[in-house]
Design an enzyme around this catalytic site. Structure first.
Site, short mmCIF file in Angstrom:
data_model
loop_
_atom_site.label_atom_id
_atom_site.label_comp_id
_atom_site.label_asym_id
_atom_site.label_seq_id
_atom_site.Cartn_x
_atom_site.Cartn_y
_atom_site.Cartn_z
N ASP A 66 -11.31 9.20 -10.78
CA ASP A 66 -12.34 9.30 -11.82
C ASP A 66 -11.70 9.35 -13.21
OD1 ASP A 66 -14.32 9.45 -9.81
OD2 ASP A 66 -13.84 11.57 -9.53
N HIS A 93 -16.79 14.63 -7.11
CA HIS A 93 -16.36 13.23 -6.95
C HIS A 93 -17.45 12.42 -6.26
CE1 HIS A 93 -13.81 9.73 -6.45
NE2 HIS A 93 -14.02 9.76 -5.15
N1 LIG Z 1 -11.10 10.34 -3.50
C1 LIG Z 1 -11.00 9.06 -3.86
O1 LIG Z 1 -10.71 8.75 -5.01
C2 LIG Z 1 -11.22 7.95 -2.85
C3 LIG Z 1 -11.17 6.62 -3.26
C4 LIG Z 1 -11.36 5.62 -2.31
C5 LIG Z 1 -11.58 5.98 -0.98
N2 LIG Z 1 -11.64 7.28 -0.65
C6 LIG Z 1 -11.81 7.73 0.73
O2 LIG Z 1 -10.54 7.65 1.41
C7 LIG Z 1 -10.75 7.52 2.81
C8 LIG Z 1 -9.95 6.38 3.37
O3 LIG Z 1 -10.43 5.18 2.82
P1 LIG Z 1 -9.79 3.79 3.25
O4 LIG Z 1 -10.47 2.74 2.45
O5 LIG Z 1 -8.29 3.90 3.20
O6 LIG Z 1 -10.30 3.71 4.76
P2 LIG Z 1 -9.67 2.88 5.94
O7 LIG Z 1 -10.76 2.76 6.96
O8 LIG Z 1 -8.99 1.64 5.43
O9 LIG Z 1 -8.52 3.81 6.48
C9 LIG Z 1 -8.79 4.99 7.17
C10 LIG Z 1 -7.59 5.26 8.06
O10 LIG Z 1 -7.80 6.51 8.72
C11 LIG Z 1 -7.34 6.36 10.07
N3 LIG Z 1 -8.01 7.37 10.91
C12 LIG Z 1 -9.25 7.33 11.43
N4 LIG Z 1 -9.47 8.42 12.18
C13 LIG Z 1 -8.35 9.19 12.11
C14 LIG Z 1 -7.97 10.42 12.68
N5 LIG Z 1 -8.80 11.12 13.45
N6 LIG Z 1 -6.75 10.89 12.41
C15 LIG Z 1 -5.91 10.22 11.61
N7 LIG Z 1 -6.21 9.03 11.04
C16 LIG Z 1 -7.42 8.52 11.29
C17 LIG Z 1 -7.72 4.95 10.45
O11 LIG Z 1 -6.94 4.50 11.52
C18 LIG Z 1 -7.39 4.19 9.15
O12 LIG Z 1 -6.05 3.79 9.11
C19 LIG Z 1 -12.26 7.38 2.97
O13 LIG Z 1 -12.80 8.64 3.26
C20 LIG Z 1 -12.72 6.91 1.60
O14 LIG Z 1 -14.06 7.21 1.35
C21 LIG Z 1 -11.45 8.26 -1.55
O1 LIG Z 2 -16.87 5.58 -4.22
C1 LIG Z 2 -16.48 5.60 -3.08
O2 LIG Z 2 -17.25 5.69 -2.11
C2 LIG Z 2 -15.03 5.48 -2.80
C3 LIG Z 2 -14.20 6.31 -3.67
O3 LIG Z 2 -14.52 7.66 -3.66
C4 LIG Z 2 -14.10 5.81 -5.08
O4 LIG Z 2 -14.30 6.60 -6.00
O5 LIG Z 2 -13.80 4.62 -5.26
#
Ligand SMILES: NC(=O)c1ccc[n+]([C@@H]2O[C@H](COP(=O)([O-])OP(=O)(O)OC[C@H]3O[C@@H](n4cnc5c(N)ncnc54)[C@H](O)[C@@H]3O)[C@@H](O)[C@H]2O)c1
Ligand SMILES: O=C(O)C[C@H](O)C(=O)O
Length: 230
Positions: A66, A93
Protein backbone atom coordinates in the site's frame (compact mmCIF):
# COMPACT_ATOMS: atom_id res chain seq x y z
CA UNK A 1 -13.30 -11.94 -5.43
CA UNK A 2 -12.47 -9.69 -2.48
CA UNK A 3 -9.71 -10.32 0.05
CA UNK A 4 -12.45 -11.38 2.41
CA UNK A 5 -13.61 -14.08 -0.04
CA UNK A 6 -10.20 -15.59 0.41
CA UNK A 7 -10.91 -15.95 4.09
CA UNK A 8 -12.24 -19.49 4.13
CA UNK A 9 -9.30 -20.90 2.18
CA UNK A 10 -6.48 -18.87 3.66
CA UNK A 11 -7.64 -18.77 7.29
CA UNK A 12 -7.15 -22.53 7.60
CA UNK A 13 -3.76 -22.45 5.85
CA UNK A 14 -2.54 -19.60 8.06
CA UNK A 15 -3.76 -21.36 11.19
CA UNK A 16 -1.84 -24.51 10.27
CA UNK A 17 1.33 -22.61 9.38
CA UNK A 18 1.16 -20.62 12.61
CA UNK A 19 0.79 -23.77 14.68
CA UNK A 20 3.99 -25.01 12.99
CA UNK A 21 5.73 -21.66 13.63
CA UNK A 22 4.76 -21.86 17.32
CA UNK A 23 6.24 -25.36 17.48
CA UNK A 24 9.40 -25.04 15.40
CA UNK A 25 10.44 -21.35 15.45
CA UNK A 26 8.54 -19.68 18.29
CA UNK A 27 10.92 -16.70 18.43
CA UNK A 28 10.75 -15.83 14.73
CA UNK A 29 9.53 -12.47 13.47
CA UNK A 30 6.40 -13.36 11.49
CA UNK A 31 5.63 -11.21 8.43
CA UNK A 32 2.05 -12.09 7.49
CA UNK A 33 1.35 -11.28 3.84
CA UNK A 34 -1.48 -13.80 3.21
CA UNK A 35 -4.86 -12.20 2.74
CA UNK A 36 -7.09 -11.05 4.23
CA UNK A 37 -4.29 -9.53 6.32
CA UNK A 38 -6.87 -7.70 8.48
CA UNK A 39 -8.02 -11.15 9.66
CA UNK A 40 -4.96 -13.38 9.22
CA UNK A 41 -2.85 -11.35 11.66
CA UNK A 42 -5.47 -11.72 14.45
CA UNK A 43 -5.71 -15.45 13.61
CA UNK A 44 -1.94 -15.78 14.01
CA UNK A 45 -2.06 -13.92 17.33
CA UNK A 46 -4.74 -16.28 18.67
CA UNK A 47 -2.84 -19.39 17.56
CA UNK A 48 0.35 -18.10 19.20
CA UNK A 49 -1.54 -17.17 22.39
CA UNK A 50 -2.95 -20.69 22.64
CA UNK A 51 0.53 -22.14 22.12
CA UNK A 52 1.96 -19.76 24.76
CA UNK A 53 4.39 -18.19 22.27
CA UNK A 54 2.65 -14.90 21.44
CA UNK A 55 4.89 -11.87 21.41
CA UNK A 56 3.10 -8.85 19.98
CA UNK A 57 6.45 -7.34 19.06
CA UNK A 58 7.09 -10.17 16.59
CA UNK A 59 3.89 -10.31 14.54
CA UNK A 60 3.51 -8.02 11.53
CA UNK A 61 0.91 -7.69 8.78
CA UNK A 62 2.70 -6.67 5.59
CA UNK A 63 1.06 -3.49 4.27
CA UNK A 64 4.16 -2.25 2.46
CA UNK A 65 2.52 -2.68 -0.95
CA UNK A 66 0.00 0.00 0.00
CA UNK A 67 2.90 2.33 0.79
CA UNK A 68 4.62 1.42 -2.50
CA UNK A 69 1.41 2.22 -4.39
CA UNK A 70 0.74 5.47 -2.50
CA UNK A 71 4.31 6.64 -3.16
CA UNK A 72 4.13 5.72 -6.84
CA UNK A 73 0.78 7.43 -7.49
CA UNK A 74 1.79 10.51 -5.48
CA UNK A 75 5.11 10.82 -7.33
CA UNK A 76 3.26 10.68 -10.66
CA UNK A 77 0.78 13.37 -9.68
CA UNK A 78 3.29 15.62 -7.89
CA UNK A 79 5.85 15.10 -10.68
CA UNK A 80 8.64 14.21 -8.26
CA UNK A 81 11.09 11.32 -8.16
CA UNK A 82 9.40 8.33 -6.47
CA UNK A 83 12.69 7.47 -4.73
CA UNK A 84 12.40 10.75 -2.79
CA UNK A 85 8.78 10.22 -1.74
CA UNK A 86 7.46 9.17 1.64
CA UNK A 87 3.77 8.52 2.36
CA UNK A 88 2.57 6.73 5.49
CA UNK A 89 -0.39 4.40 4.97
CA UNK A 90 -2.41 3.44 8.06
CA UNK A 91 -5.45 1.35 8.97
CA UNK A 92 -5.52 -2.07 7.36
CA UNK A 93 -4.93 -3.84 4.04
CA UNK A 94 -8.26 -3.96 2.21
CA UNK A 95 -10.34 -1.34 0.39
CA UNK A 96 -11.35 1.59 2.57
CA UNK A 97 -9.37 0.25 5.54
CA UNK A 98 -6.27 1.37 3.57
CA UNK A 99 -5.80 5.02 4.54
CA UNK A 100 -2.88 6.82 2.89
CA UNK A 101 -1.94 9.99 4.78
CA UNK A 102 -1.11 12.29 1.87
CA UNK A 103 -1.15 15.25 4.28
CA UNK A 104 2.14 13.77 5.63
CA UNK A 105 3.59 13.10 2.17
CA UNK A 106 7.05 14.41 1.41
CA UNK A 107 8.21 16.22 -0.60
CA UNK A 108 5.25 18.57 -0.09
CA UNK A 109 3.31 19.24 -3.29
CA UNK A 110 0.15 21.04 -2.12
CA UNK A 111 -2.05 18.98 -4.40
CA UNK A 112 -5.71 20.03 -4.62
CA UNK A 113 -8.32 18.11 -2.56
CA UNK A 114 -9.73 16.39 -5.68
CA UNK A 115 -6.31 14.97 -6.51
CA UNK A 116 -5.88 13.74 -2.93
CA UNK A 117 -9.26 12.00 -3.09
CA UNK A 118 -8.40 10.36 -6.43
CA UNK A 119 -4.98 9.25 -5.16
CA UNK A 120 -6.58 7.82 -2.01
CA UNK A 121 -9.12 5.83 -4.01
CA UNK A 122 -6.47 4.55 -6.43
CA UNK A 123 -4.31 3.40 -3.50
CA UNK A 124 -7.30 1.70 -1.84
CA UNK A 125 -8.29 -0.03 -5.08
CA UNK A 126 -4.76 -0.84 -6.27
CA UNK A 127 -4.93 -4.53 -5.38
CA UNK A 128 -8.41 -4.96 -6.84
CA UNK A 129 -7.26 -3.24 -10.05
CA UNK A 130 -4.61 -5.95 -10.46
CA UNK A 131 -6.93 -8.80 -9.45
CA UNK A 132 -9.51 -7.65 -12.04
CA UNK A 133 -6.88 -7.15 -14.74
CA UNK A 134 -5.63 -10.71 -14.16
CA UNK A 135 -9.23 -11.96 -14.42
CA UNK A 136 -9.07 -14.99 -12.15
CA UNK A 137 -5.37 -15.68 -12.68
CA UNK A 138 -4.30 -14.36 -9.26
CA UNK A 139 -3.24 -11.12 -7.67
CA UNK A 140 -0.21 -8.84 -7.64
CA UNK A 141 2.88 -11.02 -7.64
CA UNK A 142 6.06 -9.08 -8.49
CA UNK A 143 4.95 -5.96 -6.62
CA UNK A 144 3.97 -8.14 -3.64
CA UNK A 145 7.42 -9.76 -3.73
CA UNK A 146 9.05 -6.32 -3.94
CA UNK A 147 7.00 -5.02 -1.00
CA UNK A 148 7.61 -8.20 1.02
CA UNK A 149 11.35 -7.94 0.40
CA UNK A 150 11.41 -4.28 1.44
CA UNK A 151 9.61 -5.07 4.69
CA UNK A 152 11.68 -8.19 5.47
CA UNK A 153 14.84 -6.17 4.82
CA UNK A 154 13.64 -3.47 7.25
CA UNK A 155 13.00 -6.17 9.90
CA UNK A 156 16.52 -7.55 9.38
CA UNK A 157 18.00 -4.05 9.70
CA UNK A 158 16.12 -3.65 12.98
CA UNK A 159 17.34 -7.04 14.24
CA UNK A 160 20.89 -5.98 13.36
CA UNK A 161 20.62 -2.82 15.45
CA UNK A 162 20.40 -0.30 12.60
CA UNK A 163 18.85 2.79 14.27
CA UNK A 164 15.65 4.53 13.17
CA UNK A 165 14.21 1.85 10.90
CA UNK A 166 10.58 2.93 10.51
CA UNK A 167 8.01 1.20 8.28
CA UNK A 168 4.23 0.99 8.25
CA UNK A 169 2.82 -2.35 9.38
CA UNK A 170 -0.40 -3.87 10.73
CA UNK A 171 0.43 -4.72 14.33
CA UNK A 172 -1.10 -5.03 17.78
CA UNK A 173 -1.81 -1.43 18.60
CA UNK A 174 -3.25 1.15 20.98
CA UNK A 175 -3.15 3.91 18.36
CA UNK A 176 -6.95 3.59 18.04
CA UNK A 177 -9.50 1.59 20.02
CA UNK A 178 -8.96 -1.34 17.63
CA UNK A 179 -6.63 -4.11 18.85
CA UNK A 180 -4.71 -4.22 15.55
CA UNK A 181 -3.96 -1.27 13.31
CA UNK A 182 -1.40 -0.34 10.67
CA UNK A 183 0.74 2.67 11.41
CA UNK A 184 4.39 3.61 11.39
CA UNK A 185 6.41 1.22 13.52
CA UNK A 186 10.01 1.56 14.69
CA UNK A 187 11.80 -1.77 14.21
CA UNK A 188 14.53 -2.96 16.51
CA UNK A 189 16.42 -5.93 17.91
CA UNK A 190 13.24 -7.53 19.28
CA UNK A 191 10.90 -6.65 16.42
CA UNK A 192 8.52 -3.77 17.19
CA UNK A 193 10.41 -1.22 19.26
CA UNK A 194 7.71 1.45 19.15
CA UNK A 195 4.31 1.82 17.53
CA UNK A 196 4.15 5.42 16.40
CA UNK A 197 0.98 7.53 16.57
CA UNK A 198 -0.89 9.03 13.65
CA UNK A 199 0.08 12.68 14.10
CA UNK A 200 -2.22 15.44 12.88
CA UNK A 201 -4.74 14.40 10.21
CA UNK A 202 -6.58 16.43 7.58
CA UNK A 203 -10.39 16.53 7.83
CA UNK A 204 -10.58 14.13 4.87
CA UNK A 205 -8.22 11.68 6.62
CA UNK A 206 -10.15 11.99 9.91
CA UNK A 207 -13.32 11.10 8.02
CA UNK A 208 -11.55 8.15 6.34
CA UNK A 209 -10.31 6.94 9.72
CA UNK A 210 -13.81 6.90 11.21
CA UNK A 211 -15.22 5.19 8.10
CA UNK A 212 -12.66 2.39 8.12
CA UNK A 213 -13.04 1.43 11.78
CA UNK A 214 -16.26 -0.65 11.59
CA UNK A 215 -14.95 -2.70 8.62
CA UNK A 216 -11.55 -3.24 10.19
CA UNK A 217 -13.14 -4.16 13.54
CA UNK A 218 -15.36 -6.75 11.83
CA UNK A 219 -12.41 -8.29 9.96
CA UNK A 220 -10.34 -8.50 13.15
CA UNK A 221 -13.23 -10.12 15.02
CA UNK A 222 -13.81 -12.55 12.16
CA UNK A 223 -10.20 -13.71 12.47
CA UNK A 224 -10.34 -14.04 16.25
CA UNK A 225 -13.63 -15.97 16.10
CA UNK A 226 -12.29 -18.30 13.42
CA UNK A 227 -9.16 -19.06 15.42
CA UNK A 228 -11.10 -19.77 18.59
CA UNK A 229 -13.97 -21.77 17.09
CA UNK A 230 -12.37 -24.17 14.67
N1 LIG B 1 -0.27 -8.32 1.58
C1 LIG B 1 -0.06 -8.08 0.28
O1 LIG B 1 0.43 -7.01 -0.08
C2 LIG B 1 -0.42 -9.09 -0.77
C3 LIG B 1 -0.26 -8.79 -2.12
C4 LIG B 1 -0.59 -9.76 -3.07
C5 LIG B 1 -1.05 -11.00 -2.65
N2 LIG B 1 -1.20 -11.24 -1.33
C6 LIG B 1 -1.62 -12.53 -0.81
O2 LIG B 1 -0.49 -13.42 -0.80
C7 LIG B 1 -0.94 -14.77 -0.85
C8 LIG B 1 -0.22 -15.53 -1.92
O3 LIG B 1 -0.56 -14.99 -3.17
P1 LIG B 1 0.04 -15.61 -4.51
O4 LIG B 1 -0.46 -14.77 -5.63
O5 LIG B 1 1.52 -15.81 -4.34
O6 LIG B 1 -0.72 -17.01 -4.52
P2 LIG B 1 -0.29 -18.34 -5.26
O7 LIG B 1 -1.54 -19.15 -5.36
O8 LIG B 1 0.51 -18.03 -6.50
O9 LIG B 1 0.72 -19.00 -4.25
C9 LIG B 1 0.30 -19.56 -3.05
C10 LIG B 1 1.31 -20.62 -2.67
O10 LIG B 1 0.96 -21.15 -1.39
C11 LIG B 1 1.18 -22.57 -1.44
N3 LIG B 1 0.35 -23.21 -0.42
C12 LIG B 1 -0.97 -23.52 -0.48
N4 LIG B 1 -1.34 -24.14 0.65
C13 LIG B 1 -0.26 -24.21 1.45
C14 LIG B 1 -0.02 -24.76 2.73
N5 LIG B 1 -1.00 -25.33 3.44
N6 LIG B 1 1.22 -24.68 3.23
C15 LIG B 1 2.21 -24.08 2.55
N7 LIG B 1 2.05 -23.55 1.32
C16 LIG B 1 0.83 -23.61 0.78
C17 LIG B 1 0.78 -22.96 -2.85
O11 LIG B 1 1.38 -24.18 -3.20
C18 LIG B 1 1.35 -21.80 -3.66
O12 LIG B 1 2.70 -22.02 -4.02
C19 LIG B 1 -2.45 -14.68 -1.05
O13 LIG B 1 -3.07 -14.79 0.20
C20 LIG B 1 -2.64 -13.28 -1.61
O14 LIG B 1 -3.93 -12.78 -1.38
C21 LIG B 1 -0.88 -10.32 -0.39
O1 LIG C 1 -5.68 -6.93 -3.44
C1 LIG C 1 -5.49 -8.11 -3.35
O2 LIG C 1 -6.43 -8.93 -3.23
C2 LIG C 1 -4.11 -8.64 -3.39
C3 LIG C 1 -3.16 -7.88 -2.58
O3 LIG C 1 -3.52 -7.75 -1.25
C4 LIG C 1 -2.81 -6.54 -3.16
O4 LIG C 1 -2.86 -5.56 -2.43
O5 LIG C 1 -2.45 -6.50 -4.34
Amino acid sequence: MTRDDLFNINAGIVKGLCAAIAKYCPNALVNMISNPVNSTVPIAAEVFKKAGTYDEKKLFGVTTLDVVRAKTFYAGKAKVNVADVNVPVVGGHAGITILPLFSHATPKANLPEDDIKALTKRTQDGGTEVVEAKAGKGSATLSMAYAGALFADACLKGLNGVPDVVECSFVQSTVTELPFFASKVRLGKNGVEEVLGLGPLSDYEKEGLEKLKPELKASIEKGINFANKS
